[in-house]
Design a protein around this motif. Structure first.
Motif, PDB file in Angstrom:
ATOM      1  N   VAL A  71       0.859  -1.186   0.000  1.00 28.80           N
ATOM      2  CA  VAL A  71       0.000   0.000   0.000  1.00 28.80           C
ATOM      3  C   VAL A  71       0.893   1.233   0.000  1.00 28.80           C
ATOM      4  N   SER A  72       0.299   2.373  -0.322  1.00 25.35           N
ATOM      5  CA  SER A  72       1.035   3.641  -0.284  1.00 25.35           C
ATOM      6  C   SER A  72       1.039   4.185   1.133  1.00 25.35           C
ATOM      7  N   GLY A  73       2.164   4.810   1.508  1.00 25.06           N
ATOM      8  CA  GLY A  73       2.199   5.392   2.839  1.00 25.06           C
ATOM      9  C   GLY A  73       3.586   5.827   3.250  1.00 25.06           C
ATOM     10  N   LYS A  74       3.673   6.219   4.527  1.00 27.76           N
ATOM     11  CA  LYS A  74       4.913   6.708   5.110  1.00 27.76           C
ATOM     12  C   LYS A  74       5.383   5.732   6.176  1.00 27.76           C
ATOM     13  N   ILE A  75       6.689   5.444   6.183  1.00 24.87           N
ATOM     14  CA  ILE A  75       7.271   4.534   7.158  1.00 24.87           C
ATOM     15  C   ILE A  75       7.235   5.194   8.544  1.00 24.87           C
ATOM     16  N   THR A  76       6.647   4.497   9.516  1.00 25.95           N
ATOM     17  CA  THR A  76       6.592   5.017  10.885  1.00 25.95           C
ATOM     18  C   THR A  76       7.527   4.250  11.813  1.00 25.95           C
ATOM     19  N   ALA A  77       7.934   3.032  11.392  1.00 26.71           N
ATOM     20  CA  ALA A  77       8.860   2.238  12.200  1.00 26.71           C
ATOM     21  C   ALA A  77       9.493   1.174  11.322  1.00 26.71           C
ATOM     22  N   ILE A  78      10.719   0.797  11.681  1.00 22.68           N
ATOM     23  CA  ILE A  78      11.356  -0.353  11.049  1.00 22.68           C
ATOM     24  C   ILE A  78      11.749  -1.322  12.160  1.00 22.68           C
ATOM     25  N   ASN A  79      11.850  -2.580  11.806  1.00 21.97           N
ATOM     26  CA  ASN A  79      12.206  -3.600  12.786  1.00 21.97           C
ATOM     27  C   ASN A  79      13.732  -3.697  12.878  1.00 21.97           C
ATOM     28  N   GLU A  80      14.302  -2.977  13.837  1.00 21.03           N
ATOM     29  CA  GLU A  80      15.753  -2.970  14.039  1.00 21.03           C
ATOM     30  C   GLU A  80      16.275  -4.373  14.361  1.00 21.03           C
ATOM     31  N   ASP A  81      15.439  -5.208  14.977  1.00 20.64           N
ATOM     32  CA  ASP A  81      15.871  -6.547  15.391  1.00 20.64           C
ATOM     33  C   ASP A  81      16.320  -7.397  14.209  1.00 20.64           C
ATOM     34  N   ILE A  82      15.622  -7.267  13.055  1.00 19.96           N
ATOM     35  CA  ILE A  82      16.001  -8.119  11.916  1.00 19.96           C
ATOM     36  C   ILE A  82      17.261  -7.619  11.218  1.00 19.96           C
ATOM     37  N   LEU A  83      17.648  -6.372  11.480  1.00 19.80           N
ATOM     38  CA  LEU A  83      18.907  -5.879  10.921  1.00 19.80           C
ATOM     39  C   LEU A  83      20.077  -6.587  11.602  1.00 19.80           C
ATOM     40  N   ASP A  84      19.948  -6.807  12.910  1.00 22.55           N
ATOM     41  CA  ASP A  84      20.983  -7.489  13.682  1.00 22.55           C
ATOM     42  C   ASP A  84      20.841  -9.010  13.640  1.00 22.55           C
ATOM     43  N   SER A  85      19.601  -9.480  13.523  1.00 23.04           N
ATOM     44  CA  SER A  85      19.316 -10.922  13.540  1.00 23.04           C
ATOM     45  C   SER A  85      18.376 -11.284  12.390  1.00 23.04           C
ATOM     46  N   PRO A  86      18.886 -11.270  11.135  1.00 21.06           N
ATOM     47  CA  PRO A  86      18.010 -11.516   9.986  1.00 21.06           C
ATOM     48  C   PRO A  86      17.351 -12.890   9.999  1.00 21.06           C
ATOM     49  N   GLU A  87      17.901 -13.828  10.784  1.00 22.33           N
ATOM     50  CA  GLU A  87      17.308 -15.166  10.858  1.00 22.33           C
ATOM     51  C   GLU A  87      15.905 -15.148  11.463  1.00 22.33           C
ATOM     52  N   LEU A  88      15.531 -14.047  12.130  1.00 22.37           N
ATOM     53  CA  LEU A  88      14.165 -13.914  12.654  1.00 22.37           C
ATOM     54  C   LEU A  88      13.126 -13.980  11.540  1.00 22.37           C
ATOM     55  N   VAL A  89      13.505 -13.561  10.336  1.00 24.84           N
ATOM     56  CA  VAL A  89      12.599 -13.625   9.187  1.00 24.84           C
ATOM     57  C   VAL A  89      12.223 -15.079   8.914  1.00 24.84           C
ATOM     58  N   ASN A  90      13.177 -16.004   9.100  1.00 28.13           N
ATOM     59  CA  ASN A  90      12.897 -17.424   8.914  1.00 28.13           C
ATOM     60  C   ASN A  90      12.170 -18.031  10.099  1.00 28.13           C
ATOM     61  N   SER A  91      12.631 -17.722  11.306  1.00 29.85           N
ATOM     62  CA  SER A  91      12.096 -18.396  12.484  1.00 29.85           C
ATOM     63  C   SER A  91      10.737 -17.856  12.927  1.00 29.85           C
ATOM     64  N   SER A  92      10.433 -16.602  12.595  1.00 25.78           N
ATOM     65  CA  SER A  92       9.184 -15.991  13.061  1.00 25.78           C
ATOM     66  C   SER A  92       8.663 -14.960  12.048  1.00 25.78           C
ATOM     67  N   PRO A  93       8.315 -15.420  10.820  1.00 30.06           N
ATOM     68  CA  PRO A  93       7.971 -14.460   9.765  1.00 30.06           C
ATOM     69  C   PRO A  93       6.771 -13.558  10.087  1.00 30.06           C
ATOM     70  N   TYR A  94       5.844 -14.008  10.930  1.00 27.63           N
ATOM     71  CA  TYR A  94       4.644 -13.211  11.210  1.00 27.63           C
ATOM     72  C   TYR A  94       4.701 -12.434  12.520  1.00 27.63           C
ATOM     73  N   ASP A  95       5.708 -12.684  13.334  1.00 28.82           N
ATOM     74  CA  ASP A  95       5.777 -12.014  14.627  1.00 28.82           C
ATOM     75  C   ASP A  95       7.069 -11.204  14.742  1.00 28.82           C
ATOM     76  N   ASP A  96       8.144 -11.828  15.184  1.00 25.95           N
ATOM     77  CA  ASP A  96       9.398 -11.116  15.401  1.00 25.95           C
ATOM     78  C   ASP A  96      10.076 -10.697  14.102  1.00 25.95           C
ATOM     79  N   GLY A  97       9.718 -11.342  12.985  1.00 20.67           N
ATOM     80  CA  GLY A  97      10.386 -11.081  11.712  1.00 20.67           C
ATOM     81  C   GLY A  97       9.709 -10.062  10.812  1.00 20.67           C
ATOM     82  N   TRP A  98       8.846  -9.208  11.377  1.00 22.02           N
ATOM     83  CA  TRP A  98       8.214  -8.158  10.560  1.00 22.02           C
ATOM     84  C   TRP A  98       9.277  -7.173  10.057  1.00 22.02           C
ATOM     85  N   PHE A  99       8.953  -6.423   8.991  1.00 27.22           N
ATOM     86  CA  PHE A  99       9.923  -5.524   8.365  1.00 27.22           C
ATOM     87  C   PHE A  99       9.684  -4.059   8.712  1.00 27.22           C
ATOM     88  N   ILE A 100       8.508  -3.569   8.318  1.00 23.54           N
ATOM     89  CA  ILE A 100       8.226  -2.137   8.479  1.00 23.54           C
ATOM     90  C   ILE A 100       6.802  -1.917   8.978  1.00 23.54           C
TER      91      ILE A 100
END
Length: 127
Positions: A71-100
């Motif tokens: 959708v169109s919009g403005k970024i209000t937050a990014i998930n800093e956790d996945i920058l340090d621990s990208p494996e969260l995208v694999n282990s928890s794609p719907y919870d801890d592994g969110w992007f923006i």
């Protein structure tokens, strides 16, 4: 595997609607196809994107893939956790592994997204 409280795109992003904001990540199917995620590139807070525009990339041991704003919009937050621990995208794609998180500028765009059942049918047709 595909939570019913989320919306989905043909590019395999998921969208969780939270009032006038949405949280966005990639689906179980996307992370599974990518394999082990080793790096994630995200935009800056306050960056603006149109629906369909690339907002970042995911790099795995197999490939690098763009992530697209559902959708169109403005970024209000990014998930800093996945920058340090990208494996969260694999282990928890719907919870801890969110992007923006985005503030939606045109809520009618949410109506174009698929529900869980439609997304699963889309995946079956893709195979």
């Amino acid at each position: 595997m595909y939570p019913e409280n989320l919306k989905y795109t043909k590019d395999h992003e998921w969208v969780k609607i939270e009032g006038d904001k949405v949280k966005i990540g990639i689906t179980y199917h996307a992370q599974d196809a990518l394999g082990d995620v080793v790096f994630v590139e995200l935009p800056e807070v306050d960056d603006e994107f149109e629906a369909g525009e690339s907002f970042g990339t995911v790099e795995s041991v197999k490939a690098v893939s763009d992530c697209y704003a559902p959708v169109s919009g403005k970024i209000t937050a990014i998930n800093e956790d996945i920058l340090d621990s990208p494996e969260l995208v694999n282990s928890s794609p719907y919870d801890d592994g969110w992007f923006i998180e985005m503030e939606v500028t045109d809520s009618s765009e949410l109506d174009q997204l698929m529900n869980s059942e439609e997304y699963q049918k889309y995946l079956e047709e893709e195979e």
